[in-house]
Design a protein around this motif. Structure first.
Motif, PDB file in Angstrom:
ATOM      1  N   PHE A   1      82.038  75.523 -30.480  1.00  0.00           N
ATOM      2  CA  PHE A   1      82.278  76.687 -29.626  1.00  0.00           C
ATOM      3  C   PHE A   1      83.074  76.297 -28.390  1.00  0.00           C
ATOM      4  O   PHE A   1      84.044  76.964 -28.021  1.00  0.00           O
ATOM      5  N   THR A   2      82.680  75.211 -27.753  1.00  0.00           N
ATOM      6  CA  THR A   2      83.387  74.743 -26.557  1.00  0.00           C
ATOM      7  C   THR A   2      84.825  74.363 -26.895  1.00  0.00           C
ATOM      8  O   THR A   2      85.758  74.709 -26.155  1.00  0.00           O
TER       9      THR A   2
ATOM     10  N   LEU B   1      86.711  75.478 -29.383  1.00  0.00           N
ATOM     11  CA  LEU B   1      87.488  76.688 -29.671  1.00  0.00           C
ATOM     12  C   LEU B   1      87.787  77.486 -28.403  1.00  0.00           C
ATOM     13  O   LEU B   1      88.868  78.072 -28.284  1.00  0.00           O
ATOM     14  N   MET B   2      86.859  77.509 -27.464  1.00  0.00           N
ATOM     15  CA  MET B   2      87.104  78.206 -26.201  1.00  0.00           C
ATOM     16  C   MET B   2      88.225  77.526 -25.417  1.00  0.00           C
ATOM     17  O   MET B   2      89.085  78.191 -24.844  1.00  0.00           O
ATOM     18  N   ILE B   3      88.230  76.202 -25.372  1.00  0.00           N
ATOM     19  CA  ILE B   3      89.281  75.468 -24.663  1.00  0.00           C
ATOM     20  C   ILE B   3      90.628  75.710 -25.341  1.00  0.00           C
ATOM     21  O   ILE B   3      91.636  75.972 -24.681  1.00  0.00           O
TER      22      ILE B   3
ATOM     23  N   SER C   1      91.532  78.258 -27.198  1.00  0.00           N
ATOM     24  CA  SER C   1      91.934  79.646 -26.972  1.00  0.00           C
ATOM     25  C   SER C   1      92.445  79.851 -25.554  1.00  0.00           C
ATOM     26  O   SER C   1      93.429  80.557 -25.339  1.00  0.00           O
ATOM     27  N   TYR C   2      91.789  79.235 -24.579  1.00  0.00           N
ATOM     28  CA  TYR C   2      92.222  79.365 -23.185  1.00  0.00           C
ATOM     29  C   TYR C   2      93.618  78.780 -22.992  1.00  0.00           C
ATOM     30  O   TYR C   2      94.469  79.384 -22.357  1.00  0.00           O
TER      31      TYR C   2
END
Length: 63
Positions: free
Chosen positions: A17-18, A20-22, A24-25
């Motif tokens: 999750f972390t 993928l969030m990075i 995506s950001y």
């Protein structure tokens, strides 16, 4: 309560999750700068306004 399988799943989920969030950001960072200029300023003004309204309502209810 927490089995070994649950701990492994939770750890892998948090890592994925972390990551993928990075990703995506970083992918959207240049669009965010273009479309959301001064966004943090507007959020800060909103938070201060809400806190001020809460103090005002507390003052008016007591008085």
């Amino acid at each position: 309560m927490f089995t070994t399988g649950r701990i492994i799943f939770a750890s892998l989920f948090i890592i994925a999750f972390t990551g993928l969030m990075i990703f995506s950001y970083k992918k959207d960072a240049k669009n965010n700068k273009k479309h959301y200029q001064n966004g943090a300023l507007y959020v800060a003004i909103g938070i201060v306004a809400v806190i001020a309204l809460l103090f005002l309502s507390k003052f008016l209810i007591k008085g």
